[in-house]
Design a protein around this motif. Structure first.
Motif, PDB file in Angstrom:
ATOM      1  N   MET A 191       0.842  -1.201   0.000  1.00 45.60           N
ATOM      2  CA  MET A 191       0.000   0.000   0.000  1.00 45.60           C
ATOM      3  C   MET A 191       0.879   1.252   0.000  1.00 45.60           C
ATOM      4  O   MET A 191       1.855   1.334   0.753  1.00 45.60           O
ATOM      5  CB  MET A 191      -0.909  -0.002   1.242  1.00 45.60           C
ATOM      6  N   ASP A 192       0.532   2.215  -0.830  1.00 45.23           N
ATOM      7  CA  ASP A 192       1.291   3.466  -0.930  1.00 45.23           C
ATOM      8  C   ASP A 192       0.735   4.464   0.094  1.00 45.23           C
ATOM      9  O   ASP A 192      -0.219   5.206  -0.180  1.00 45.23           O
ATOM     10  CB  ASP A 192       1.192   4.035  -2.339  1.00 45.23           C
ATOM     11  N   LEU A 193       1.333   4.467   1.273  1.00 43.82           N
ATOM     12  CA  LEU A 193       0.841   5.302   2.366  1.00 43.82           C
ATOM     13  C   LEU A 193       0.955   6.782   2.038  1.00 43.82           C
ATOM     14  O   LEU A 193       0.033   7.574   2.304  1.00 43.82           O
ATOM     15  CB  LEU A 193       1.623   4.967   3.651  1.00 43.82           C
ATOM     16  N   ASP A 194       2.070   7.180   1.448  1.00 44.61           N
ATOM     17  CA  ASP A 194       2.274   8.603   1.128  1.00 44.61           C
ATOM     18  C   ASP A 194       1.264   9.087   0.093  1.00 44.61           C
ATOM     19  O   ASP A 194       0.773  10.228   0.182  1.00 44.61           O
ATOM     20  CB  ASP A 194       3.701   8.824   0.610  1.00 44.61           C
ATOM     21  N   ALA A 195       0.958   8.246  -0.887  1.00 45.32           N
ATOM     22  CA  ALA A 195      -0.020   8.646  -1.914  1.00 45.32           C
ATOM     23  C   ALA A 195      -1.411   8.846  -1.302  1.00 45.32           C
ATOM     24  O   ALA A 195      -2.132   9.773  -1.675  1.00 45.32           O
ATOM     25  CB  ALA A 195      -0.072   7.581  -3.009  1.00 45.32           C
ATOM     26  N   ILE A 196      -1.768   8.001  -0.345  1.00 43.38           N
ATOM     27  CA  ILE A 196      -3.075   8.143   0.310  1.00 43.38           C
ATOM     28  C   ILE A 196      -3.108   9.418   1.140  1.00 43.38           C
ATOM     29  O   ILE A 196      -4.099  10.162   1.128  1.00 43.38           O
ATOM     30  CB  ILE A 196      -3.372   6.907   1.185  1.00 43.38           C
ATOM     31  N   LEU A 197      -2.022   9.686   1.884  1.00 46.34           N
ATOM     32  CA  LEU A 197      -1.965  10.901   2.697  1.00 46.34           C
ATOM     33  C   LEU A 197      -2.033  12.147   1.822  1.00 46.34           C
ATOM     34  O   LEU A 197      -2.651  13.150   2.202  1.00 46.34           O
ATOM     35  CB  LEU A 197      -0.693  10.900   3.542  1.00 46.34           C
ATOM     36  N   ALA A 198      -1.391  12.088   0.654  1.00 44.48           N
ATOM     37  CA  ALA A 198      -1.456  13.228  -0.261  1.00 44.48           C
ATOM     38  C   ALA A 198      -2.855  13.378  -0.863  1.00 44.48           C
ATOM     39  O   ALA A 198      -3.326  14.488  -1.095  1.00 44.48           O
ATOM     40  CB  ALA A 198      -0.424  13.054  -1.374  1.00 44.48           C
ATOM     41  N   ARG A 199      -3.511  12.239  -1.096  1.00 43.74           N
ATOM     42  CA  ARG A 199      -4.874  12.256  -1.672  1.00 43.74           C
ATOM     43  C   ARG A 199      -5.908  12.765  -0.667  1.00 43.74           C
ATOM     44  O   ARG A 199      -6.894  13.386  -1.046  1.00 43.74           O
ATOM     45  CB  ARG A 199      -5.200  10.825  -2.121  1.00 43.74           C
ATOM     46  N   VAL A 234     -10.710   5.232   3.602  1.00 47.03           N
ATOM     47  CA  VAL A 234      -9.814   4.370   2.835  1.00 47.03           C
ATOM     48  C   VAL A 234     -10.012   2.929   3.286  1.00 47.03           C
ATOM     49  O   VAL A 234     -10.208   2.657   4.470  1.00 47.03           O
ATOM     50  CB  VAL A 234      -8.332   4.812   3.006  1.00 47.03           C
ATOM     51  N   LEU A 235      -9.983   2.001   2.322  1.00 48.66           N
ATOM     52  CA  LEU A 235     -10.126   0.573   2.617  1.00 48.66           C
ATOM     53  C   LEU A 235      -8.742  -0.050   2.701  1.00 48.66           C
ATOM     54  O   LEU A 235      -7.935   0.061   1.768  1.00 48.66           O
ATOM     55  CB  LEU A 235     -10.934  -0.125   1.523  1.00 48.66           C
ATOM     56  N   VAL A 236      -8.459  -0.711   3.838  1.00 44.63           N
ATOM     57  CA  VAL A 236      -7.157  -1.359   4.052  1.00 44.63           C
ATOM     58  C   VAL A 236      -7.432  -2.789   4.511  1.00 44.63           C
ATOM     59  O   VAL A 236      -7.814  -3.020   5.659  1.00 44.63           O
ATOM     60  CB  VAL A 236      -6.308  -0.613   5.100  1.00 44.63           C
ATOM     61  N   ASP A 237      -7.258  -3.735   3.620  1.00 44.23           N
ATOM     62  CA  ASP A 237      -7.559  -5.134   3.928  1.00 44.23           C
ATOM     63  C   ASP A 237      -6.441  -5.761   4.763  1.00 44.23           C
ATOM     64  O   ASP A 237      -5.301  -5.303   4.735  1.00 44.23           O
ATOM     65  CB  ASP A 237      -7.737  -5.896   2.609  1.00 44.23           C
ATOM     66  N   LEU A 293      -2.716   6.699   9.313  1.00 37.97           N
ATOM     67  CA  LEU A 293      -3.858   7.257   8.584  1.00 37.97           C
ATOM     68  C   LEU A 293      -4.871   7.860   9.559  1.00 37.97           C
ATOM     69  O   LEU A 293      -5.398   8.964   9.334  1.00 37.97           O
ATOM     70  CB  LEU A 293      -4.522   6.167   7.741  1.00 37.97           C
ATOM     71  N   LEU A 294      -5.144   7.147  10.649  1.00 35.86           N
ATOM     72  CA  LEU A 294      -6.090   7.646  11.655  1.00 35.86           C
ATOM     73  C   LEU A 294      -5.593   8.934  12.286  1.00 35.86           C
ATOM     74  O   LEU A 294      -6.365   9.872  12.511  1.00 35.86           O
ATOM     75  CB  LEU A 294      -6.322   6.576  12.730  1.00 35.86           C
ATOM     76  N   ASN A 295      -4.299   8.994  12.576  1.00 35.27           N
ATOM     77  CA  ASN A 295      -3.725  10.200  13.191  1.00 35.27           C
ATOM     78  C   ASN A 295      -3.801  11.402  12.261  1.00 35.27           C
ATOM     79  O   ASN A 295      -3.736  12.551  12.727  1.00 35.27           O
ATOM     80  CB  ASN A 295      -2.275   9.946  13.591  1.00 35.27           C
ATOM     81  N   ASN A 296      -3.937  11.139  10.959  1.00 28.31           N
ATOM     82  CA  ASN A 296      -4.065  12.232   9.990  1.00 28.31           C
ATOM     83  C   ASN A 296      -5.523  12.525   9.651  1.00 28.31           C
ATOM     84  O   ASN A 296      -5.804  13.212   8.667  1.00 28.31           O
ATOM     85  CB  ASN A 296      -3.283  11.893   8.717  1.00 28.31           C
ATOM     86  N   GLY A 297      -6.447  12.011  10.472  1.00 25.47           N
ATOM     87  CA  GLY A 297      -7.854  12.348  10.310  1.00 25.47           C
ATOM     88  C   GLY A 297      -8.586  11.594   9.223  1.00 25.47           C
ATOM     89  O   GLY A 297      -9.672  11.999   8.811  1.00 25.47           O
ATOM     90  N   ILE A 298      -8.017  10.470   8.734  1.00 27.46           N
ATOM     91  CA  ILE A 298      -8.638   9.685   7.661  1.00 27.46           C
ATOM     92  C   ILE A 298      -9.334   8.469   8.263  1.00 27.46           C
ATOM     93  O   ILE A 298      -8.731   7.717   9.032  1.00 27.46           O
ATOM     94  CB  ILE A 298      -7.586   9.250   6.624  1.00 27.46           C
ATOM     95  N   ASN A 299     -10.600   8.262   7.915  1.00 27.90           N
ATOM     96  CA  ASN A 299     -11.340   7.092   8.385  1.00 27.90           C
ATOM     97  C   ASN A 299     -10.869   5.847   7.652  1.00 27.90           C
ATOM     98  O   ASN A 299     -10.490   5.908   6.467  1.00 27.90           O
ATOM     99  CB  ASN A 299     -12.840   7.281   8.168  1.00 27.90           C
ATOM    100  N   VAL A 300     -10.900   4.697   8.362  1.00 27.52           N
ATOM    101  CA  VAL A 300     -10.374   3.456   7.791  1.00 27.52           C
ATOM    102  C   VAL A 300     -11.374   2.320   8.009  1.00 27.52           C
ATOM    103  O   VAL A 300     -11.908   2.149   9.112  1.00 27.52           O
ATOM    104  CB  VAL A 300      -9.013   3.086   8.437  1.00 27.52           C
ATOM    105  N   TYR A 301     -11.614   1.534   6.929  1.00 30.38           N
ATOM    106  CA  TYR A 301     -12.285   0.244   7.018  1.00 30.38           C
ATOM    107  C   TYR A 301     -11.204  -0.821   6.864  1.00 30.38           C
ATOM    108  O   TYR A 301     -10.376  -0.737   5.939  1.00 30.38           O
ATOM    109  CB  TYR A 301     -13.313   0.071   5.898  1.00 30.38           C
TER     110      TYR A 301
END
Length: 894
Positions: A99-107, A112-115, A137-145
């Motif tokens: 998984m490209d963590l930096d790309a998600i943080l930039a997006r 975001v779905l993380v299996d 991701l959570l610390n940056n305010g992004i919800n995760v499934y």
């Protein structure tokens, strides 16, 4: 009796905790876990269905990573969802995708779905585990499934091993599972799952056949399903209790349970920690992991085990305590009572009783005897391998082999010396010499083993070489036999107690050293002035205590570190891995060498994290490659905490200063606004009134009237001009760009010019001027000094009634020109003398008018001439201003 309203009144502490919790949650993303008993129950499928529902609700959803395992139904659900491309990582010549963590943080999506939460990342990734990616991701305010199987929960791995016989390598800490805001149980019956396997909907046909024969047996699936249902039920119970507490439905409910597990340098302590975590979770009770260090000589292998056990306990949510004591049970009971522990968990001894139990100290029985009203859980378990069993059968000395050799040689040397003088001192005295030797052995760092060996050898030597008959073990006299027995007992007890006291003393010294280090750091930091001073003290103390180079980097803005470390740093700026330091700053977590995040780094990084946020980063580079012990890490965390407090205090002081300046500026603004508005209003009103009167023909044709109006306009214009000049002069003084235009002038001309300017205002006042005749012309700025004297004289006019006398005296004394301006008015209030020359200051109770700038400007202009001005009350009343200007007399022509 308590009123009903008081019974329903919320607990202030609970309200505060709820507010703080809501505040934290408002800045972080929400975590939802789709939870099941094992692979194939439909977790990923259900997660993708939930994602489509979220998308229909206009939520910004992206797919971080989803493992479809080539299942057609699952792949079909990916259609219509935005997928963030995976990151390629080269590991040992093979390309892997993560998984490209930096790309998600930039997006910055909303969801975001993380299996497969328990997945281990490929080496070279930012984090070792995927759950660490999720936390970021959570610390940056992004919800995760995300999805998770029951066997991957850290505290359940031992139970899963017993049920299935399979060791689970990929696990998720219970603290991460507990953090989930929502858990959705995805459940099907074991028969349904086996049917799906046989149809090839989970794995390929061949792989499904192997799975059914091994892990996916019906009995295993039933047990795993029961475990998943129980965990889900426990979580629901916890959610219900939280809801009741929040809504005050059952405000009287309280949990009075507190658990403590005793751990040590044993690999079986990990099982104890997990067992206690499960019990604590089911009881909804806090728990403590306690390690009692009772021996200074611990092998590196045991240090590593202790560190791993501590890290495991921390990950599972325990409060970790470490103490030093030679009395294990007493220390255990003391810590339990100090922390209000209700249950103690200990492990059952795995060392076989080769000796008779009476020769060994039974710690379990002693604990049960002394525990009182504290419950004790004794937990056992299966041995993992024969290697550990063989280790338990061996006697492994704690002291080095060198110490045993030294003890043997010393006993032999003492025997030889005593044998040479045996006739002079007698064989009874020789026993005292041996006892003295045994008593002082701990002072030379001899452990319990060498001391007991020395006691045995010295008893043998005394019997064989000195007690009659010599050179035989036989003893002729009964009293000699009794003396030998008593000697051996006394020698053993004395040596053992001395060793224990010595060990306790060394513990106290270590503790004292740590306390002194923290005290000295705190003392120096409390006296520090400025961030650079704090950084210098931190770098110096870290190097002295931990033998490590360090660097301190403060923040530049809310989300950005400064581009350079502090001047005192001993790590070069170019050696700092700035991307890692920035990550530590943003996430508030340690990373780098000797941590679980970005371990390939050459330096360890620790955040200066306060309640208000991250204030900077401390970087450490150890001089050796030895992994720091838990005690070392604990002391370092205390150091970081002290440094953080000092930095936060400095920032708060700076903020307070800025707030004070802002308040003062606000006051000055209001004062200036009020003064100027009045000063502007009066002359403008006069001018407007006069101009309006000119429109009346009768007034305009009356020469005497309109001449009077013109005179009033002239006075009003002069007043406005003086106001503007004062403001411009003050601006010049404040800017620091005031430059004197020095030239030779006569002071007498200047005084007459002042009186001429103030001619109209002086009407009604008696003016007396006395100027010394022989004052030569000297250099000064005519315009500035004239304005200063005008302001002083004008002040005297303003604050004295009509008919008052104003005196101006000028004389030269010691190459200085003194100008004294006095009046016979009321003078100044004593408390106002120190404030007369402050900007905007006006004596309380005076009549309206004036900005309070005149005397302040006069002071600035006079001091620009390197002169002085002072104000005082005259001996016979009235005010006296004294101006002193240095005289630069024109040299006489040759």
């Amino acid at each position: 009796m308590m009123e009903p309203s008081e019974q329903n009144r919320p607990d202030p502490d609970e309200l505060l905790k709820r507010i703080q919790k809501d505040e934290v949650e408002s800045t972080q993303g929400k975590l939802k876990i789709f939870f099941g008993m094992c692979a194939g129950v439909g977790k990923t499928y259900t997660m993708l269905e939930a994602a489509h529902k979220a998308k229909e609700e206009k939520i910004n959803v992206v797919v971080g990573i989803v493992e479809t395992h080539k299942r057609t139904e699952t792949e079909g659900l990916l259609q219509g969802l935005e997928i963030v491309p995976l990151k390629e990582i080269n590991y040992r010549g093979t390309i892997f995708k993560e998984m490209d963590l930096d790309a998600i943080l930039a997006r910055q999506p909303s969801l975001v779905l993380v299996d497969e939460l328990a997945h281990s990342n490929i080496p070279g990734s930012r984090h070792n585990k995927r759950y660490q990616d999720v936390l970021e991701l959570l610390n940056n305010g992004i919800n995760v499934y995300t999805t998770l199987n029951v066997q991957h929960i850290e505290s359940r791995t031992d139970t899963v091993l017993q049920i299935t016989g399979t060791t689970i390598r990929e696990t998720v800490p219970d603290s991460v599972f507990d953090r989930a805001d929502d858990i959705e149980l995805v459940d099907i019956t074991p028969d349904e799952l086996l049917q799906r396997l046989s149809e090839g909907k989970v794995y390929t046909t061949e792989k499904s056949r192997q799975a059914i024969q091994n892990f996916f047996r019906k009995g295993n699936l039933t047990a795993l399903r029961e475990m998943a249902l129980r965990i889900a039920a426990e979580r629901i119970d916890k959610d219900v209790l939280d809801y009741k507490t929040e809504k005050r439905i059952d405000a009287t409910w309280k949990s009075g349970q507190r658990l403590m597990v005793a751990i040590g340098p044993s690999p079986y302590s990990a099982n104890l920690i997990r067992w206690t975590r499960r019990l604590a979770y089911s009881m909804e009770a806090p728990w403590i992991a306690l390690y009692i260090e009772n021996d200074l000589k611990i092998s590196d292998e045991k240090k590593k085990i202790i560190s791993d056990n501590f890290n495991l306990a921390k990950e599972l949510g325990a409060e970790v305590i470490m103490i030093q004591s030679t009395e294990v049970i007493d220390a255990l009971i003391r810590v339990a009572r100090e922390n209000n522990v209700t249950q103690i968990v200990i492990g059952k001894s795995r060392r076989p009783y080769i000796l008779h139990p009476s020769f060994r100290k039974d710690l379990v029985k002693e604990l049960l005897k002394k525990s009182g009203d504290i419950d004790v859980y004794i937990v056992g378990g299966e041995r993992k391998d024969l290697k550990n069993l063989f280790k338990n059968l061996l006697f492994i000395p704690q002291s080095s082999f060198k110490k045993y050799i030294q003890a043997i040689i010393t006993v032999f040397a003492i025997s030889l010396i005593c044998y040479a003088f045996r006739l002079n001192i007698g064989y009874q005295s020789i026993s005292l010499i041996f006892l003295l030797f045994l008593a002082i052995m701990p002072l030379f760092n001899f452990g319990r083993g060498p001391i007991l060996l020395s006691a045995l050898l010295s008893a043998f030597s005394w019997d064989y070489f000195f007690i009659p008959p010599q050179f035989t073990l036989a003893i002729a006299k009964v009293e000699d036999f009794l003396m030998l027995i008593m000697y051996f007992i006394v020698a053993t007890v004395t040596g053992t107690l001395s060793s224990k006291i010595r060990t306790q003393q060394m513990f106290l010294r270590q503790r004292e050293k740590r306390i002194i280090s923290l005290f000295n750091l705190s003392k120096e930091l409390s006296a520090a002035v400025g961030l650079d001073d704090i950084a210098g003290i931190a770098v110096k103390k870290i190097e002295q205590t931990f033998e490590a180079k360090s660097a301190v980097v403060f923040y530049e803005s809310v989300n950005k570190l400064s581009a350079r470390s502090c001047k005192a740093s001993t790590i070069a700026n170019e050696d700092i891995e700035w991307n890692i330091a920035q990550w530590v700053f943003l996430n508030g977590q340690k990373a780098g060498k000797y941590t679980n995040t970005l371990m390939s780094a050459a330096i360890s990084y620790y955040p200066l994290k306060s309640k208000s946020g991250s204030l900077g980063v401390v970087a450490l580079k150890y001089k050796d490659d030895e992994t720091p012990s838990f005690e070392h890490e604990n002391l370092l965390e205390n150091f970081i905490s002290q440094i953080t407090n000092a930095v936060e205090r400095e920032y708060l002081n700076d903020y307070a200063k800025k707030s004070l300046i802002a308040d003062e500026s606000e006051k000055l603004y209001k004062t200036l606004f009020n003064s100027i508005s009045h000063e502007l209003k009066t002359p403008i009103t006069t001018i407007m009134g006069a101009v309006s009167s000119f429109k009346d023909e009768k007034i305009f044709q009356n020469k005497n009237v309109w001449e009077k109006f013109i005179e009033e306009i002239d006075i009003a214009a002069e007043r406005l001009n003086r106001l503007v000049e004062n403001l411009l002069d003050m601006a010049r003084l404040e800017s620091g760009n005031l430059k004197l235009k020095l030239d030779y002038h006569s002071i007498e001309d200047l005084i007459h010019s002042v009186l001429e300017k103030l001619h109209d205002e002086l009407n009604g006042h008696i003016i007396k001027v006395n100027i010394q005749e022989d004052i030569e012309i000297f250099k000064f700025d005519y315009a500035l000094l004239e304005q200063a004297i005008v302001n002083i004289v004008h002040n005297s006019i303003q604050y004295t009634p009509a008919g008052s006398e104003i005196k101006i005296e000028v004389r030269a004394i010691n190459y200085r020109c003194l100008i004294l301006i006095s009046d016979n008015g009321r003078g100044f209030p004593h408390e106002s003398l120190d404030k007369l020359f402050d900007k905007f200051y006006r004596i309380p109770g005076t009549k309206a008018g004036g900005t309070g700038l005149g005397l302040s400007i006069a002071k600035g202009f006079i001091e620009a001439h390197k002169g002085t001005i002072s104000a005082a009350n005259g001996d016979n009343g009235g005010a006296v201003f004294t101006v002193s200007i240095p005289i630069n007399i024109l040299p006489e022509p040759k």
